[in-house]
Design a protein around this motif. Structure first.
Motif, mmCIF file in Angstrom:
data_model
loop_
_atom_site.group_PDB
_atom_site.id
_atom_site.type_symbol
_atom_site.label_atom_id
_atom_site.label_comp_id
_atom_site.label_asym_id
_atom_site.label_seq_id
_atom_site.Cartn_x
_atom_site.Cartn_y
_atom_site.Cartn_z
ATOM 1 N N SER A 187 3.360 5.780 -6.524
ATOM 2 C CA SER A 187 2.166 5.257 -5.866
ATOM 3 C C SER A 187 1.409 4.304 -6.784
ATOM 4 O O SER A 187 0.827 3.318 -6.325
ATOM 5 C CB SER A 187 1.250 6.405 -5.419
ATOM 6 O OG SER A 187 0.581 7.001 -6.513
ATOM 7 N N ARG A 242 -5.759 5.091 -3.906
ATOM 8 C CA ARG A 242 -4.365 4.764 -3.600
ATOM 9 C C ARG A 242 -3.675 5.904 -2.851
ATOM 10 O O ARG A 242 -2.591 5.710 -2.279
ATOM 11 C CB ARG A 242 -3.596 4.416 -4.879
ATOM 12 C CG ARG A 242 -3.235 5.601 -5.718
ATOM 13 C CD ARG A 242 -2.539 5.242 -7.017
ATOM 14 N NE ARG A 242 -2.059 6.442 -7.672
ATOM 15 C CZ ARG A 242 -2.817 7.307 -8.308
ATOM 16 N NH1 ARG A 242 -4.127 7.102 -8.393
ATOM 17 N NH2 ARG A 242 -2.308 8.386 -8.848
ATOM 18 N N ASN A 243 -4.268 7.104 -2.840
ATOM 19 C CA ASN A 243 -3.702 8.235 -2.111
ATOM 20 C C ASN A 243 -4.259 8.371 -0.698
ATOM 21 O O ASN A 243 -3.887 9.284 0.029
ATOM 22 C CB ASN A 243 -3.960 9.535 -2.882
ATOM 23 C CG ASN A 243 -3.246 9.559 -4.213
ATOM 24 O OD1 ASN A 243 -2.076 9.202 -4.313
ATOM 25 N ND2 ASN A 243 -3.949 9.953 -5.264
ATOM 26 N N LEU A 250 5.421 4.722 0.779
ATOM 27 C CA LEU A 250 5.900 5.920 0.086
ATOM 28 C C LEU A 250 6.282 7.023 1.067
ATOM 29 O O LEU A 250 6.760 8.080 0.657
ATOM 30 C CB LEU A 250 4.826 6.417 -0.883
ATOM 31 C CG LEU A 250 4.454 5.385 -1.961
ATOM 32 C CD1 LEU A 250 3.316 5.904 -2.818
ATOM 33 C CD2 LEU A 250 5.649 5.048 -2.831
ATOM 34 N N ASN A 258 0.845 -1.179 0.000
ATOM 35 C CA ASN A 258 0.000 0.000 0.000
ATOM 36 C C ASN A 258 0.883 1.233 0.000
ATOM 37 O O ASN A 258 2.104 1.157 0.052
ATOM 38 C CB ASN A 258 -0.978 -0.001 1.185
ATOM 39 C CG ASN A 258 -0.283 -0.019 2.527
ATOM 40 O OD1 ASN A 258 0.662 0.733 2.757
ATOM 41 N ND2 ASN A 258 -0.734 -0.888 3.418
ATOM 42 N N ARG A 259 0.257 2.386 -0.021
ATOM 43 C CA ARG A 259 0.994 3.618 -0.190
ATOM 44 C C ARG A 259 1.768 4.043 1.055
ATOM 45 O O ARG A 259 2.524 5.006 1.008
ATOM 46 C CB ARG A 259 0.050 4.740 -0.601
ATOM 47 C CG ARG A 259 -1.045 5.000 0.389
ATOM 48 C CD ARG A 259 -1.804 6.258 0.012
ATOM 49 N NE ARG A 259 -0.900 7.372 -0.125
ATOM 50 C CZ ARG A 259 -0.423 8.057 0.902
ATOM 51 N NH1 ARG A 259 -0.745 7.715 2.132
ATOM 52 N NH2 ARG A 259 0.400 9.070 0.708
ATOM 53 N N TYR A 313 5.969 11.251 -7.228
ATOM 54 C CA TYR A 313 5.263 10.535 -6.156
ATOM 55 C C TYR A 313 4.090 9.726 -6.727
ATOM 56 O O TYR A 313 3.878 8.562 -6.383
ATOM 57 C CB TYR A 313 4.752 11.514 -5.096
ATOM 58 C CG TYR A 313 3.680 10.922 -4.219
ATOM 59 C CD1 TYR A 313 4.007 10.071 -3.170
ATOM 60 C CD2 TYR A 313 2.328 11.175 -4.471
ATOM 61 C CE1 TYR A 313 3.012 9.492 -2.386
ATOM 62 C CE2 TYR A 313 1.332 10.602 -3.694
ATOM 63 C CZ TYR A 313 1.679 9.770 -2.650
ATOM 64 O OH TYR A 313 0.701 9.205 -1.887
ATOM 65 N N TRP A 332 0.719 0.115 -6.085
ATOM 66 C CA TRP A 332 -0.681 -0.210 -5.805
ATOM 67 C C TRP A 332 -0.985 -1.672 -6.139
ATOM 68 O O TRP A 332 -0.489 -2.206 -7.115
ATOM 69 C CB TRP A 332 -1.575 0.731 -6.610
ATOM 70 C CG TRP A 332 -3.038 0.592 -6.310
ATOM 71 C CD1 TRP A 332 -3.998 0.118 -7.157
ATOM 72 C CD2 TRP A 332 -3.700 0.922 -5.091
ATOM 73 N NE1 TRP A 332 -5.228 0.133 -6.527
ATOM 74 C CE2 TRP A 332 -5.069 0.624 -5.262
ATOM 75 C CE3 TRP A 332 -3.261 1.430 -3.862
ATOM 76 C CZ2 TRP A 332 -6.006 0.821 -4.253
ATOM 77 C CZ3 TRP A 332 -4.194 1.637 -2.859
ATOM 78 C CH2 TRP A 332 -5.537 1.338 -3.048
#
Length: 257
Positions: free
Chosen positions: A190, A123-124, A6, A2-3, A186, A194
């Protein structure tokens, strides 16, 4: 995956979207080679909503994804965590109801919306599984959820070419057309991190959504998932998993009129 890997806090992501808000829609059209409009139309068709119904459009940004509903006379709420995005959207479309909100803690009562959608925003979200539970909570029994999100190309050669575009060409293009090129680095990362189509479908089932289907677009670069909230109360994810038999259906005819 998952994000979280990041290493960006929710407030940092919100600030990033604030920065890119003025040119966001134009840049998206350029980077997607004009495909975003086609993808959005498919989402609207999959929603199958009409006048008299109420729609929640999450991660709505500047409201581009909300416009088709408003133009059709459907009551739509455009919700996003980026105040910068909402301000740009409200100036452009004052007739749309823009509301600031966190997808993991939505400012709406239970069973408020006939249908909920989120395009290229799940996803954000810092905790996407929690967001899926919140969407279930605010959607009426029997209501639907439609998610459009970047996914994994299904043909190996196409997947390799797409990954190269994400990590090399996209940032280079963003430097020329975007107000904050680092934001698109970014975003590329991402997308690569995902989960694929089947993993997202499994998340939906775990959250308690039923009749989960998805359709691959542009060779799997994007996947549109559709699911329904049970018409009667259940035990949530555990009941959904127990009731589910076999692999997730991938029937195009199930999600397109």
């Amino acid at each position: 995956m998952n994000r979280a890997s990041l290493d960006k806090r929710p407030d940092e992501v919100a600030t990033m979207f604030d920065d890119v808000a003025p040119k966001y829609d134009v840049v998206n059209d350029v980077l997607s080679m004009g495909q975003t409009r086609r993808w959005r139309k498919i989402v609207v068709d999959a929603m199958e909503v009409s006048k008299g119904q109420r729609v929640l459009d999450l991660a709505a940004g500047t409201g581009t994804s909300s416009e088709p509903y408003a133009d059709a006379g459907i009551d739509v709420v455009a919700c996003d965590f980026s105040l910068g995005m909402l301000k740009v959207g409200k100036r452009r479309r004052p007739d749309i109801n823009f509301i600031a909100g966190d997808a993991t803690n939505l400012p709406f009562a239970d069973n408020t919306f006939d249908a909920t959608t989120i395009s290229f925003g799940l996803r954000n979200v810092n905790e996407p599984k929690k967001a899926l539970l919140e969407m279930l909570r605010v959607t009426k029994p029997g209501g639907r959820l439609v998610i459009a999100e970047f996914s994994q190309p299904v043909v190996p050669l196409w997947r390799t070419m797409y990954t190269e575009y994400l990590m090399r060409a996209l940032p280079a293009i963003a430097v020329k057309v975007a107000s904050n090129p680092d934001a698109y680095v970014y975003l590329a990362e991402s997308i690569r991190a995902w989960p694929d189509q089947d993993h997202l479908a499994a998340w939906l089932q775990e959250a308690g959504w039923e009749n989960v289907t998805y359709r691959n677009l542009t060779g799997g670069i994007v996947a549109v998932h559709r699911a329904f909230k049970p018409a009667s109360p259940s035990n949530g994810g555990a009941a959904a998993i127990a009731a589910h038999k076999g692999p997730v259906a991938k029937l195009r005819r199930n999600i397109v009129r």
